[in-house]
Every structure is written in C-alpha cells, then in structure tokens.
Scaffold this motif. Structure first.
Motif, PDB file in Angstrom:
ATOM      1  N   GLY A 108      22.689  35.554  23.882  1.00  0.00           N
ATOM      2  CA  GLY A 108      22.682  35.405  25.337  1.00  0.00           C
ATOM      3  C   GLY A 108      24.056  35.048  25.871  1.00  0.00           C
ATOM      4  N   LYS A 109      24.739  34.143  25.164  1.00  0.00           N
ATOM      5  CA  LYS A 109      26.080  33.745  25.568  1.00  0.00           C
ATOM      6  C   LYS A 109      27.016  34.946  25.514  1.00  0.00           C
ATOM      7  N   SER A 110      26.896  35.731  24.470  1.00  0.00           N
ATOM      8  CA  SER A 110      27.724  36.914  24.323  1.00  0.00           C
ATOM      9  C   SER A 110      27.443  37.914  25.447  1.00  0.00           C
ATOM     10  N   ASP A 111      26.165  38.085  25.796  1.00  0.00           N
ATOM     11  CA  ASP A 111      25.802  38.998  26.885  1.00  0.00           C
ATOM     12  C   ASP A 111      26.428  38.561  28.203  1.00  0.00           C
ATOM     13  N   VAL A 112      26.380  37.265  28.489  1.00  0.00           N
ATOM     14  CA  VAL A 112      26.937  36.755  29.746  1.00  0.00           C
ATOM     15  C   VAL A 112      28.455  36.934  29.758  1.00  0.00           C
ATOM     16  N   LEU A 113      29.101  36.642  28.652  1.00  0.00           N
ATOM     17  CA  LEU A 113      30.556  36.808  28.602  1.00  0.00           C
ATOM     18  C   LEU A 113      30.944  38.273  28.785  1.00  0.00           C
ATOM     19  N   ASN A 114      30.148  39.185  28.245  1.00  0.00           N
ATOM     20  CA  ASN A 114      30.414  40.610  28.435  1.00  0.00           C
ATOM     21  C   ASN A 114      30.269  41.003  29.899  1.00  0.00           C
ATOM     22  N   LYS A 115      29.285  40.432  30.593  1.00  0.00           N
ATOM     23  CA  LYS A 115      29.090  40.716  32.018  1.00  0.00           C
ATOM     24  C   LYS A 115      30.270  40.182  32.835  1.00  0.00           C
ATOM     25  N   ILE A 116      30.710  38.974  32.514  1.00  0.00           N
ATOM     26  CA  ILE A 116      31.854  38.378  33.220  1.00  0.00           C
ATOM     27  C   ILE A 116      33.100  39.235  33.002  1.00  0.00           C
ATOM     28  N   ARG A 117      33.324  39.632  31.768  1.00  0.00           N
ATOM     29  CA  ARG A 117      34.484  40.465  31.437  1.00  0.00           C
ATOM     30  C   ARG A 117      34.452  41.770  32.232  1.00  0.00           C
ATOM     31  N   ALA A 118      33.297  42.413  32.286  1.00  0.00           N
ATOM     32  CA  ALA A 118      33.157  43.683  33.005  1.00  0.00           C
ATOM     33  C   ALA A 118      33.437  43.501  34.499  1.00  0.00           C
ATOM     34  N   GLU A 119      32.963  42.400  35.063  1.00  0.00           N
ATOM     35  CA  GLU A 119      33.207  42.151  36.485  1.00  0.00           C
ATOM     36  C   GLU A 119      34.682  41.911  36.771  1.00  0.00           C
ATOM     37  N   ILE A 120      35.339  41.188  35.886  1.00  0.00           N
ATOM     38  CA  ILE A 120      36.773  40.935  36.063  1.00  0.00           C
ATOM     39  C   ILE A 120      37.529  42.257  36.019  1.00  0.00           C
ATOM     40  N   ILE A 121      37.154  43.137  35.116  1.00  0.00           N
ATOM     41  CA  ILE A 121      37.805  44.445  35.011  1.00  0.00           C
ATOM     42  C   ILE A 121      37.609  45.247  36.299  1.00  0.00           C
ATOM     43  N   GLU A 122      36.433  45.119  36.924  1.00  0.00           N
ATOM     44  CA  GLU A 122      36.170  45.823  38.181  1.00  0.00           C
ATOM     45  C   GLU A 122      37.165  45.411  39.277  1.00  0.00           C
ATOM     46  N   TYR A 123      37.579  44.149  39.273  1.00  0.00           N
ATOM     47  CA  TYR A 123      38.502  43.643  40.286  1.00  0.00           C
ATOM     48  C   TYR A 123      39.954  43.993  39.984  1.00  0.00           C
ATOM     49  N   ALA A 124      40.238  44.414  38.775  1.00  0.00           N
ATOM     50  CA  ALA A 124      41.619  44.671  38.361  1.00  0.00           C
ATOM     51  C   ALA A 124      42.190  45.886  39.081  1.00  0.00           C
ATOM     52  N   ILE A 125      43.424  45.748  39.500  1.00  0.00           N
ATOM     53  CA  ILE A 125      44.127  46.875  40.110  1.00  0.00           C
ATOM     54  C   ILE A 125      45.419  47.102  39.328  1.00  0.00           C
ATOM     55  N   PRO A 126      45.903  48.342  39.324  1.00  0.00           N
ATOM     56  CA  PRO A 126      47.164  48.613  38.619  1.00  0.00           C
ATOM     57  C   PRO A 126      48.316  47.801  39.216  1.00  0.00           C
ATOM     58  N   ASP A 127      49.188  47.341  38.371  1.00  0.00           N
ATOM     59  CA  ASP A 127      50.329  46.512  38.764  1.00  0.00           C
ATOM     60  C   ASP A 127      51.174  47.195  39.834  1.00  0.00           C
ATOM     61  N   PHE A 128      51.388  48.503  39.707  1.00  0.00           N
ATOM     62  CA  PHE A 128      52.254  49.187  40.669  1.00  0.00           C
ATOM     63  C   PHE A 128      51.646  49.186  42.070  1.00  0.00           C
ATOM     64  N   GLU A 129      50.314  49.136  42.180  1.00  0.00           N
ATOM     65  CA  GLU A 129      49.700  49.059  43.508  1.00  0.00           C
ATOM     66  C   GLU A 129      49.915  47.670  44.115  1.00  0.00           C
ATOM     67  N   TYR A 130      49.938  46.659  43.277  1.00  0.00           N
ATOM     68  CA  TYR A 130      50.074  45.281  43.748  1.00  0.00           C
ATOM     69  C   TYR A 130      51.524  44.943  44.085  1.00  0.00           C
ATOM     70  N   HIS A 131      52.411  45.273  43.169  1.00  0.00           N
ATOM     71  CA  HIS A 131      53.816  44.912  43.349  1.00  0.00           C
ATOM     72  C   HIS A 131      54.670  46.063  43.873  1.00  0.00           C
ATOM     73  N   GLY A 132      54.137  47.260  43.872  1.00  0.00           N
ATOM     74  CA  GLY A 132      54.902  48.407  44.350  1.00  0.00           C
ATOM     75  C   GLY A 132      55.949  48.889  43.381  1.00  0.00           C
TER      76      GLY A 132
END
Length: 75
Positions: free
Chosen positions: A25-49
């Motif tokens: 269960g702990k592993s499942d939750v950590l996988n969900k958290i990881r996936a959500e964090i990846i969803e928020y990730a944007i390429p560096d060049f979009e952020y810093h130009g």
C-alpha cells in the motif's frame, strides 16, 4: 503490488500479511505521488527560457500533492 500465491498467503501469520499489505500500500501511494509530481513538471527551457532537457516542478505544487495525500491518510 507483487503477486503471491494463495498457498503462501495462507502460510503467513496475520502480522506478516499485515506488513506485506502495508508495504504494498505504501508503495502504491508513493507511485501515485510520483506520477502526480511528474504531471506538474515542465521542461526547463519553458521555465527559464533557455536550453536544457531537465524538468522543473515548483515547490508549492509538490507540497500541495503531499498535503493532499497526507489529508487522505488521516481520514
């Protein structure tokens, strides 16, 4: 979650079954958290130009995700 035979489950004590379920269960939750964090990730060049293949996630986004799962676990 790792597959296990019904025979092995029956041979395990209640405590072993509980700990296995907790670990899975702990592993499942950590996988969900990881996936959500990846969803928020944007390429560096979009952020810093500028160039770069790295991804960036804002701290506030990560903290919101953690707080969400923390609140769910306290319910």
């Amino acid at each position: 979650m790792t597959e296990i035979s019904e025979t092995k489950i029956k041979k395990m004590t209640k405590e072993q079954n509980y700990l296995r379920g907790y670990k899975d269960g702990k592993s499942d939750v950590l996988n969900k958290i990881r996936a959500e964090i990846i969803e928020y990730a944007i390429p560096d060049f979009e952020y810093h130009g500028c160039g770069g293949s790295q991804k960036i996630v804002e701290l506030e986004d990560v903290l919101q995700i953690i707080d969400k799962y923390k609140a769910e676990s306290e319910e």
